[in-house]
Design an enzyme around this catalytic site. Structure first.
Site, PDB file in Angstrom:
ATOM      1  N   ASP A 103      68.891  -4.225  -2.537  1.00 51.08           N
ATOM      2  CA  ASP A 103      68.737  -2.865  -3.317  1.00 51.08           C
ATOM      3  C   ASP A 103      69.512  -2.196  -1.456  1.00 51.08           C
ATOM      4  O   ASP A 103      68.177  -2.217  -0.133  1.00 51.08           O
ATOM      5  CB  ASP A 103      68.342  -2.140  -3.990  1.00 51.08           C
ATOM      6  N   ASP A 210      73.435   1.542  -2.896  1.00 50.87           N
ATOM      7  CA  ASP A 210      73.339   2.822  -3.443  1.00 50.87           C
ATOM      8  C   ASP A 210      73.757   3.594  -3.905  1.00 50.87           C
ATOM      9  O   ASP A 210      74.540   3.755  -2.550  1.00 50.87           O
ATOM     10  CB  ASP A 210      71.437   3.085  -3.752  1.00 50.87           C
ATOM     11  N   HIS A 343      67.538   0.126 -14.187  1.00 51.55           N
ATOM     12  CA  HIS A 343      66.409   0.501 -13.572  1.00 51.55           C
ATOM     13  C   HIS A 343      66.904   1.494 -14.224  1.00 51.55           C
ATOM     14  O   HIS A 343      65.691   2.399 -14.162  1.00 51.55           O
ATOM     15  CB  HIS A 343      65.791   0.523 -12.333  1.00 51.55           C
TER      16      HIS A 343
END
Length: 571
Positions: A103, A210, A343
């Site tokens: 990530d 992200d 998530h």
């Protein structure tokens, strides 16, 4: 449809399994999931049929936002393990023919990152402009106010006062997550070296990126339009989402780093509902990223300004958004992803299916059929393959661990003077769309702590782990897990029509989703009943002699779909 990209990249036909490290598997008995637990589970992940792992953030962090506040990109949070454990995981993946994604969190860092410590140490520090600092505004009475009315995505002002240097810094998320200044060349180069090259050179196979749409902010930092009259802080995404400079930043990221490696990238579009904007990120000719996550479909029912002011999912809206994004790359050189959970989202069976004991399994299988026949690269979130559900409605705010949830509840509490009705409404929103639903520990068995850990976990285990767990489902050929395994094999055999085929609805029912996929002479028909009642299905004549490739119920009627029944045909 894939003809515009003659070389079919390896990541187009693959399946990705997302892991939330803190909640996946604890290998050392400290209550936290860790890299050792991931390594122990590689065969399970491989046998499911997935061959790429995406790890949510594992970097060193004070964990104010579960690792999305990075304090050192080149170190691993100690509870997860070490850099050596990542290297062992990379090796374990590669020997199994699997790949690993990390990530990439580079819109902001932790306020404990050395870069920010230097930046806030002095206005003259060389790293001062690595972050976004602005002077205060003062009213006619001399009272100090933030530079503008922008609202943080985690409630309250997006600006935090720094007493030492007498300026505000921008944080679009928590105050412990200061935004990086992407206009600073030196900062960008440091990001490329520390957060990307460092790991790619160790063998990592790519990144989930992200908040990829918000790196560039309107340099004038104007006030946002008033949408919430009850708050001094306003949603300001019009001033920082998908700005022209942002596309330049992502192109540079690709040119300087990503294009040098055979890696895969998937960007988080967030609430970007314009397909033309999305294509600018993922078009092969634009050379930015390989694909993105669009959130319009999974955000169906979320509040538009305040996501926690959610409504029940309207099937018409869900169907319309699904079709829009299934067709989004037809006739161009873009690529996309297929997902229903991650998530940041509630469990799909609790939102789009029915999580009652009577229909949980059949509706979880129905959603699996929808996703397994979807265009794009397939993403499965840990526990989704079991039909894991949202947390029980009787849990209190004390059971919620997410910073976003806690901040929202406390903001409502402060704004209303602890009004009972307002707090009950806030809890209602959290129970619908809170992020904690996806973050409860993985349910491995019916033993204490769901087999996740030998000690009490960092977060409470969902109460239904005795009914929903890996061990039981591995032993049951009719389980949701077994169904997913079968579906993934069928998708592999029919990857052209499912992952690359054109999409068309063939029924306008508001309750049943019926569509055809077509690719190079192959045709697939998918029928999905999104209700707890039987629904008529006028099966068209050309399909009457074709037997379903797979269905999710034991017995079917010719002209009716049973509750939550789905069927897939291919010819």
């Amino acid at each position: 449809m894939d003809s515009l990209q003659n070389d079919r990249k390896w990541w187009k036909d693959e399946y990705v399994y997302q892991i939330w490290p803190a909640s996946f598997k604890d290998s050392n008995g400290d209550g936290w999931g860790d890299l050792g637990g991931v390594i122990e589970s590689l065969d399970y992940i491989k046998e499911l049929g997935t061959n790429i792992i995406w790890l949510s953030p594992i970097f060193d962090s004070p964990q104010h936002d579960m690792g999305y506040d990075v304090s050192n990109y080149e170190e691993v949070y100690s509870r997860f393990g070490s850099v050596f454990d990542v290297e062992a995981l990379i090796k374990g993946c590669h020997v199994r023919g699997m790949r690993l994604l990390l990530d990439l969190v580079v819109n902001h860092t932790s306020d404990q990152h050395q870069w920010f410590k230097d930046s806030r140490s002095s206005k003259q520090d060389p790293k001062r402009d690595w972050y976004i600092w602005k002077p205060a505004r003062y009213d006619e009475n001399g009272n100090r106010h933030p530079p503008n009315n922008w609202r943080s995505n985690f409630s309250g002002s997006a600006w935090e006062w720094d007493e030492a240097t007498q300026e505000y810094y921008l944080h679009l998320f928590a105050k412990t997550q200061p935004d990086l200044n992407w206009e600073c060349v030196a900062m960008r180069q440091a990001v490329y070296d520390s957060s990307m090259k460092f790991w790619l050179d160790k063998g990592v196979d790519g990144f989930r990126i992200d908040t990829i749409t918000i790196y560039s902010k309107d340099p004038s930092f104007p006030d946002a339009p008033i949408q919430d009259k009850d708050s001094p802080w306003q949603l300001a995404s019009c001033h920082y989402r998908n700005k022209a400079r942002n596309f330049e930043h992502i192109a540079e990221m690709n040119e300087k780093v990503l294009s040098k490696y055979d890696c895969m990238t998937v960007g988080e579009y967030g609430p970007t509902y314009d397909t033309d904007l999305a294509l600018r990120y993922c078009s092969a000719a634009e050379k930015r990223i390989d694909m993105g996550f669009q959130f319009e479909t999974v955000y169906t029912g979320f509040g538009k300004v305040d996501k926690f002011k959610a409504q029940p999912v309207a099937m018409g809206d869900f169907k319309g958004s699904h079709a829009k994004w299934q067709k989004f790359i037809e006739g161009n050189d873009g690529w996309t992803s297929a997902f229903l959970e991650n998530h940041d989202l509630p469990r799909s069976v609790s939102r789009f299916g029915c999580d009652s004991p009577e229909y949980r399994e059949v509706s979880a299988k129905l959603l699996a059929m929808m996703e397994a026949t979807a265009t794009g690269t397939l993403f499965i979130y840990q526990g989704q393959e079991l039909g894991m559900t949202n947390i029980p409605k009787d849990w209190t705010i004390d059971d919620y661990q997410d910073l976003e949830a806690q901040n929202y509840y406390n903001a409502v509490k402060a704004a209303t003077g602890c009004d009972g009705n307002a707090l009950a409404s806030a809890m209602g929103g959290l129970r619908q769309v809170g992020r904690d639903h996806a973050r409860t520990p993985m349910q491995w068995s019916n033993s204490p702590n769901a087999g996740f850990s030998s000690v009490k976990p960092w977060m409470r285990v969902n109460d239904n782990y005795r009914e929903i767990n890996v061990a039981d489902q591995l032993a049951d050929k009719n389980s949701v897990l077994s169904f997913w395994k079968t579906l993934l094999k069928l998708r592999r055999k029919n990857i052209g029509v499912f992952a690359h085929g054109s999409f068309t609805y063939v029924d306008d029912s508001p309750l049943v989703m019926t569509y055809e996929k077509k690719f190079n002479g192959e045709v697939a028909l998918v029928m999905l009943n999104f209700t707890s009642e039987s629904q008529p299905i006028p099966l068209r004549e050309e399909w009457t002699s074709t037997k379903p490739l797979i269905g999710n119920v034991d017995k079917s009627e010719d002209q009716k779909l049973g509750p939550w029944e789905g069927r897939i045909y291919v010819k």
